[in-house]
Design a protein around this motif. Structure first.
Motif, PDB file in Angstrom:
ATOM      1  N   UNK A   1      38.225  29.177  16.760  1.00  0.00           N
ATOM      2  CA  UNK A   1      39.660  29.130  16.460  1.00  0.00           C
ATOM      3  C   UNK A   1      40.289  30.511  16.613  1.00  0.00           C
ATOM      4  N   UNK A   2      39.584  31.532  16.188  1.00  0.00           N
ATOM      5  CA  UNK A   2      40.079  32.895  16.332  1.00  0.00           C
ATOM      6  C   UNK A   2      40.240  33.260  17.800  1.00  0.00           C
ATOM      7  N   UNK A   3      39.262  32.872  18.593  1.00  0.00           N
ATOM      8  CA  UNK A   3      39.346  33.138  20.029  1.00  0.00           C
ATOM      9  C   UNK A   3      40.570  32.446  20.634  1.00  0.00           C
ATOM     10  N   UNK A   4      40.823  31.224  20.186  1.00  0.00           N
ATOM     11  CA  UNK A   4      41.965  30.470  20.722  1.00  0.00           C
ATOM     12  C   UNK A   4      43.278  31.176  20.415  1.00  0.00           C
ATOM     13  N   UNK A   5      43.421  31.691  19.196  1.00  0.00           N
ATOM     14  CA  UNK A   5      44.656  32.396  18.835  1.00  0.00           C
ATOM     15  C   UNK A   5      44.816  33.689  19.633  1.00  0.00           C
ATOM     16  N   UNK A   6      43.728  34.427  19.798  1.00  0.00           N
ATOM     17  CA  UNK A   6      43.809  35.683  20.546  1.00  0.00           C
ATOM     18  C   UNK A   6      44.287  35.436  21.970  1.00  0.00           C
ATOM     19  N   UNK A   7      43.756  34.411  22.609  1.00  0.00           N
ATOM     20  CA  UNK A   7      44.142  34.106  23.989  1.00  0.00           C
ATOM     21  C   UNK A   7      45.554  33.532  24.059  1.00  0.00           C
ATOM     22  N   UNK A   8      45.878  32.668  23.090  1.00  0.00           N
ATOM     23  CA  UNK A   8      47.196  32.034  23.094  1.00  0.00           C
ATOM     24  C   UNK A   8      48.313  33.066  22.950  1.00  0.00           C
ATOM     25  N   UNK A   9      48.163  33.989  22.011  1.00  0.00           N
ATOM     26  CA  UNK A   9      49.214  34.979  21.789  1.00  0.00           C
ATOM     27  C   UNK A   9      49.295  35.943  22.967  1.00  0.00           C
ATOM     28  N   UNK A  10      48.145  36.276  23.551  1.00  0.00           N
ATOM     29  CA  UNK A  10      48.149  37.151  24.724  1.00  0.00           C
ATOM     30  C   UNK A  10      48.858  36.486  25.893  1.00  0.00           C
ATOM     31  N   UNK A  11      48.717  35.182  26.018  1.00  0.00           N
ATOM     32  CA  UNK A  11      49.392  34.455  27.101  1.00  0.00           C
ATOM     33  C   UNK A  11      50.896  34.339  26.861  1.00  0.00           C
ATOM     34  N   UNK A  12      51.287  34.340  25.587  1.00  0.00           N
ATOM     35  CA  UNK A  12      52.710  34.226  25.273  1.00  0.00           C
ATOM     36  C   UNK A  12      53.449  35.539  25.491  1.00  0.00           C
ATOM     37  N   UNK A  13      52.805  36.653  25.173  1.00  0.00           N
ATOM     38  CA  UNK A  13      53.491  37.944  25.215  1.00  0.00           C
ATOM     39  C   UNK A  13      52.742  38.938  26.089  1.00  0.00           C
ATOM     40  N   UNK A  14      53.470  39.572  27.002  1.00  0.00           N
ATOM     41  CA  UNK A  14      52.856  40.585  27.860  1.00  0.00           C
ATOM     42  C   UNK A  14      52.535  41.856  27.078  1.00  0.00           C
ATOM     43  N   UNK A  15      53.075  41.991  25.863  1.00  0.00           N
ATOM     44  CA  UNK A  15      52.818  43.174  25.044  1.00  0.00           C
ATOM     45  C   UNK A  15      51.455  43.118  24.367  1.00  0.00           C
ATOM     46  N   UNK A  16      50.833  41.944  24.379  1.00  0.00           N
ATOM     47  CA  UNK A  16      49.554  41.763  23.692  1.00  0.00           C
ATOM     48  C   UNK A  16      48.436  41.649  24.721  1.00  0.00           C
ATOM     49  N   UNK A  17      47.496  42.553  24.656  1.00  0.00           N
ATOM     50  CA  UNK A  17      46.319  42.447  25.517  1.00  0.00           C
ATOM     51  C   UNK A  17      45.289  41.589  24.818  1.00  0.00           C
ATOM     52  N   UNK A  18      44.343  41.074  25.599  1.00  0.00           N
ATOM     53  CA  UNK A  18      43.263  40.310  24.981  1.00  0.00           C
ATOM     54  C   UNK A  18      42.456  41.241  24.088  1.00  0.00           C
ATOM     55  N   UNK A  19      42.317  40.891  22.842  1.00  0.00           N
ATOM     56  CA  UNK A  19      41.570  41.717  21.897  1.00  0.00           C
ATOM     57  C   UNK A  19      40.112  41.757  22.316  1.00  0.00           C
ATOM     58  N   UNK A  20      39.483  42.926  22.206  1.00  0.00           N
ATOM     59  CA  UNK A  20      38.102  43.095  22.631  1.00  0.00           C
ATOM     60  C   UNK A  20      37.114  42.359  21.750  1.00  0.00           C
ATOM     61  N   UNK A  21      35.854  42.390  22.162  1.00  0.00           N
ATOM     62  CA  UNK A  21      34.812  41.676  21.443  1.00  0.00           C
ATOM     63  C   UNK A  21      34.632  42.175  20.011  1.00  0.00           C
ATOM     64  N   UNK A  22      35.023  43.401  19.745  1.00  0.00           N
ATOM     65  CA  UNK A  22      34.891  43.962  18.404  1.00  0.00           C
ATOM     66  C   UNK A  22      36.131  43.757  17.542  1.00  0.00           C
ATOM     67  N   UNK A  23      37.042  42.900  18.015  1.00  0.00           N
ATOM     68  CA  UNK A  23      38.251  42.635  17.256  1.00  0.00           C
ATOM     69  C   UNK A  23      39.321  43.669  17.532  1.00  0.00           C
ATOM     70  N   UNK A  24      40.328  43.700  16.665  1.00  0.00           N
ATOM     71  CA  UNK A  24      41.418  44.651  16.840  1.00  0.00           C
ATOM     72  C   UNK A  24      42.692  44.161  16.192  1.00  0.00           C
ATOM     73  N   UNK A  25      43.773  44.894  16.422  1.00  0.00           N
ATOM     74  CA  UNK A  25      45.063  44.579  15.830  1.00  0.00           C
ATOM     75  C   UNK A  25      46.123  44.677  16.916  1.00  0.00           C
ATOM     76  N   UNK A  26      46.898  43.600  17.093  1.00  0.00           N
ATOM     77  CA  UNK A  26      47.921  43.567  18.146  1.00  0.00           C
ATOM     78  C   UNK A  26      49.262  43.139  17.562  1.00  0.00           C
TER      79      UNK A  26
END
Length: 295
Positions: free
Chosen positions: A207-232
């Protein structure tokens, strides 16, 4: 056993063999009514084949014939082969259990180092092996937090801790109409109404992976968060109100350790967790993991 040796063992066992079980009933007793520990009379010098043979009719009911662990079960057991088999089996078994509980995604990792610190003991038609386990796991957590922003894109809430230097340089605002996920929509809409909003923590890796990809696809300001997580951070337009969304993914580290007792024959694998040095638990008090049919 070091990591190199452990990996070499796994690589040397290309596939698991299917076969059957010892003459144990579903209740864990022998065909003569004795428990496995009571019926074990094999001496160190007695060959396993002299202790009796197993037929298909003696298989425990419902015993699994394969866990697909990609670890070859040797037909001819001795202290060396059973020790190598059990350490490789324990690692593969734990990885399978771990992945099944956490959902497969890039936001988790685990490493296990099983080893034996004493020679396997020949008992009855097989061997008892005690495995010591050391390792760790890293599991993800995620939360969504949203803030109403002013005309310059700065959160209006006084208690926010987002530095202006971290704000998205791309001022494009994603329309709320493009957001299909209910949790994300509710978080954004609640922030637009009350100033701030935060979702519950999410722990499922998929589910976390799905949110990371979904938000990255919605906004060009958000990069795909790396394997170690992160804050966008990303901007959204909620029916004319500007909202800044924060997505935070962190990995929680946990050490793993324990002691497990195996009983392995040519036909059956039993496993039980040992709770202390004084624990009298036998492998047959635990779980019957796998069986294979006699050839």
């Amino acid at each position: 056993m070091n990591s190199h040796t452990r990996r070499a063992i796994l690589a040397s066992f290309p596939g698991i063999a299917l076969a059957g079980c010892t003459g144990l009933s579903e209740s864990g007793t022998s065909s003569e009514g004795e428990s496995p520990s009571e019926s074990r009379t094999t001496t160190e010098n007695e060959s396993l084949s002299e202790s009796g043979t197993t037929t298909e009719n003696e298989l425990p009911e419902g015993c699994p014939t394969s866990l697909d662990l990609d670890v070859r079960w040797p037909r001819e057991l001795d202290a060396d082969t059973v020790g190598e088999f059990v350490t490789a089996y324990e690692e593969a078994y734990l990885l399978r259990e771990y992945r099944g509980r956490t959902s497969q995604s890039r936001f988790h990792s685990a490493d296990f180092s099983p080893y034996i610190n004493e020679d396997p003991t020949q008992v009855d038609t097989g061997y008892e092996v005690t495995v010591i386990l050391e390792g760790y796991s890293e599991r993800p957590t995620m939360f969504l937090k949203a803030y109403e922003v002013d005309s310059e894109g700065i959160p209006k809430a006084e208690d926010h801790n987002i530095k202006e230097s971290r704000l998205p340089k791309d001022s494009e605002y994603v329309s709320i109409e493009e957001v299909e996920d209910q949790r994300l929509r509710e978080t954004l809409e609640s922030a637009a109404e009350s100033g701030t909003a935060k979702s519950d923590f999410i722990y499922d890796g998929a589910e976390i992976e799905r949110y990371a990809e979904q938000i990255a696809n919605l906004s060009s300001a958000v990069s795909l968060i790396g394997d170690n997580g992160g804050n966008e951070l990303a901007y959204f337009d909620v029916n004319g109100t500007g909202v800044l969304l924060e997505i935070d993914i962190a990995l929680v580290h946990g050490d793993i350790g324990g002691e497990y007792r195996y009983y392995v024959t040519e036909y059956v694998v039993w496993r039980a967790e040992s709770t202390s040095a004084e624990d009298t638990t036998t492998p047959e008090d635990g779980e019957l993991l796998e069986c294979r049919l006699p050839e």
